[in-house]
Design an enzyme around this catalytic site. Sequence first.
Site: not given
Ligand code: LER
Ligand code: MN
Length: 273
Positions: A153, A247
Amino acid sequence: MKSAITVSLVPEARGGPFVFWDDLPAACRTAREIGYDAIELFPPSADAVRPAELRKLLDGEGLRLAAVGTGAGWVKHRLHLAQPDESARSQARDFIRSIIDFAGPFGAPAIIGSMQGRSGEGVSKDEARNALGDALNQLAEHAKQFGVPLIYEPLNRYETDQFNRVADAVSWLEDSKIENVRLLCDLFHMNIEETDVAAALRDAGNHVGHVHFVDSNRRPVGHGHLDVGRAIAALRDIGYDGYLSAEAFPYPDPESAARQTMNAYRDFTTHRV
Ligand code: LER
Ligand code: MN
């Protein structure tokens, strides 16, 4: 495209962008009631949840495991892949390997986000990237036995100086011939770093392996100003069939955030074809 929602079991990550917290059975129940296909788990370590228990929970609710985050290696254990000390780097790789072993039998990939680390403490930017490349090579090879990729990521500039933009990560993976790694495109980070989020997704093509589905301010989709419709249209154009995983901050509360995200997911993936 499939829907997923994050569940954090890590007290040290409190205040972070996860929708559900602490109570895994309750999170699974609510996720299923709202209509999610899967959960994305953020555990404190690979032995925090017994696999048989997780299997029972998921099967009982008809959910899949979308992915498992490794960030607790950083937020809880203070390890990352670019630390100056080789023994700390090696512990960081071991931590991620243990998450791959936990997630793999569920057909779920592990995510490397904050564990990528950064330069500093005597480690140059090139050294940090080389350490990341070595780790991705080893760990992606390890993930192959489960038939899953390793997910990397890119994060915004305030969290890492490894890779902030998706195209830079794509070029580096291709130039370094790193295989079995796919990218996690987090719309929050992309909104900060990309010139055009939709164009960046389109250009990344089949490198896109997972998406964090979230608005510009890290609130659930619909609470910010990102043009999510264009981003989803780009994902549709490249034939992306992975997860849109919530998320996001649990704003204004976890259940409302989950419902808001599901409404947005349905709106963007069904009605606006
Ligand atoms: C952190 O900013 C994030 O986006 C998570 O998905 C990474 O652990
Ligand atoms: Mn993330």
